[in-house]
Design a protein around this motif. Sequence first.
Motif, mmCIF file in Angstrom:
data_model
loop_
_atom_site.group_PDB
_atom_site.id
_atom_site.type_symbol
_atom_site.label_atom_id
_atom_site.label_comp_id
_atom_site.label_asym_id
_atom_site.label_seq_id
_atom_site.Cartn_x
_atom_site.Cartn_y
_atom_site.Cartn_z
ATOM 1 N N SER A 185 0.802 -1.233 0.000
ATOM 2 C CA SER A 185 0.000 0.000 0.000
ATOM 3 C C SER A 185 0.831 1.276 0.000
ATOM 4 O O SER A 185 0.315 2.346 -0.295
ATOM 5 N N LEU A 186 2.115 1.173 0.298
ATOM 6 C CA LEU A 186 2.967 2.363 0.287
ATOM 7 C C LEU A 186 4.078 2.255 -0.762
ATOM 8 O O LEU A 186 4.141 3.042 -1.695
ATOM 9 N N VAL A 187 4.940 1.274 -0.623
ATOM 10 C CA VAL A 187 6.140 1.187 -1.463
ATOM 11 C C VAL A 187 5.788 0.994 -2.932
ATOM 12 O O VAL A 187 6.247 1.751 -3.796
ATOM 13 N N LEU A 188 4.964 -0.003 -3.238
ATOM 14 C CA LEU A 188 4.676 -0.284 -4.638
ATOM 15 C C LEU A 188 3.752 0.756 -5.267
ATOM 16 O O LEU A 188 3.895 1.074 -6.456
ATOM 17 N N VAL A 189 2.838 1.307 -4.490
ATOM 18 C CA VAL A 189 1.984 2.378 -5.017
ATOM 19 C C VAL A 189 2.838 3.597 -5.350
ATOM 20 O O VAL A 189 2.699 4.199 -6.422
ATOM 21 N N CYS A 190 3.732 3.966 -4.453
ATOM 22 C CA CYS A 190 4.612 5.111 -4.728
ATOM 23 C C CYS A 190 5.567 4.821 -5.879
ATOM 24 O O CYS A 190 5.877 5.712 -6.666
ATOM 25 N N ALA A 191 6.018 3.587 -5.993
ATOM 26 C CA ALA A 191 6.867 3.226 -7.132
ATOM 27 C C ALA A 191 6.090 3.379 -8.434
ATOM 28 O O ALA A 191 6.635 3.856 -9.442
ATOM 29 N N LEU A 219 -6.567 4.680 -4.256
ATOM 30 C CA LEU A 219 -7.198 3.483 -4.819
ATOM 31 C C LEU A 219 -6.208 2.324 -4.872
ATOM 32 O O LEU A 219 -6.543 1.187 -4.526
ATOM 33 N N GLY A 220 -4.987 2.617 -5.310
ATOM 34 C CA GLY A 220 -3.957 1.578 -5.348
ATOM 35 C C GLY A 220 -3.663 1.024 -3.961
ATOM 36 O O GLY A 220 -3.522 -0.188 -3.787
ATOM 37 N N SER A 221 -3.593 1.897 -2.980
ATOM 38 C CA SER A 221 -3.345 1.451 -1.600
ATOM 39 C C SER A 221 -4.478 0.580 -1.094
ATOM 40 O O SER A 221 -4.253 -0.475 -0.494
ATOM 41 N N GLY A 222 -5.693 1.019 -1.327
ATOM 42 C CA GLY A 222 -6.857 0.254 -0.872
ATOM 43 C C GLY A 222 -6.998 -1.080 -1.580
ATOM 44 O O GLY A 222 -7.231 -2.123 -0.952
ATOM 45 N N LEU A 223 -6.842 -1.073 -2.895
ATOM 46 C CA LEU A 223 -6.985 -2.313 -3.666
ATOM 47 C C LEU A 223 -5.862 -3.303 -3.376
ATOM 48 O O LEU A 223 -6.103 -4.513 -3.324
ATOM 49 N N SER A 224 -4.658 -2.809 -3.167
ATOM 50 C CA SER A 224 -3.553 -3.729 -2.872
ATOM 51 C C SER A 224 -3.751 -4.405 -1.522
ATOM 52 O O SER A 224 -3.504 -5.605 -1.384
#
Length: 124
Positions: free
Chosen positions: A46-52, A105-110
């Motif tokens: 929810s943090l690292v990959l979304v920010c990447a 959305l990416g954080s929530g879905l992941s």
Amino acid sequence: AAAFTWGCTSCWGSKRGYYHAIHLPLILIELETAGGSFLGAVDELSLVLVCAGIAAAMAVLPHTGTSDRALCRRGLLINLLAGDFVEVCYPYMDRSVIVNIAGYLGSGLSCSTLVFFSKPGEIP
């Protein structure tokens, strides 16, 4: 719905400084007691990959300036190799409502995906 909210809250808390005060100590406690960390997986997704992902998008968009493009490439590389530069995406999230919504959305879905595919009692 709870997992989606959890992922979004993780992103929101990180942007406001709660990550180092709350989330990281809980990850360390979980690692010490359980040998693995479900919260660490939440952090990674929810943090690292979304920010990447945000950094990767900003690095290739034509309207991104040269210095921003270089910063985003560096942030992408650091996040994918070490997972330690999530702050690189926050200025872009703050500048654009669309990027901000996409990040949440990416954080929530992941986080939802993590919970959906985890078995009870399993630590990824």
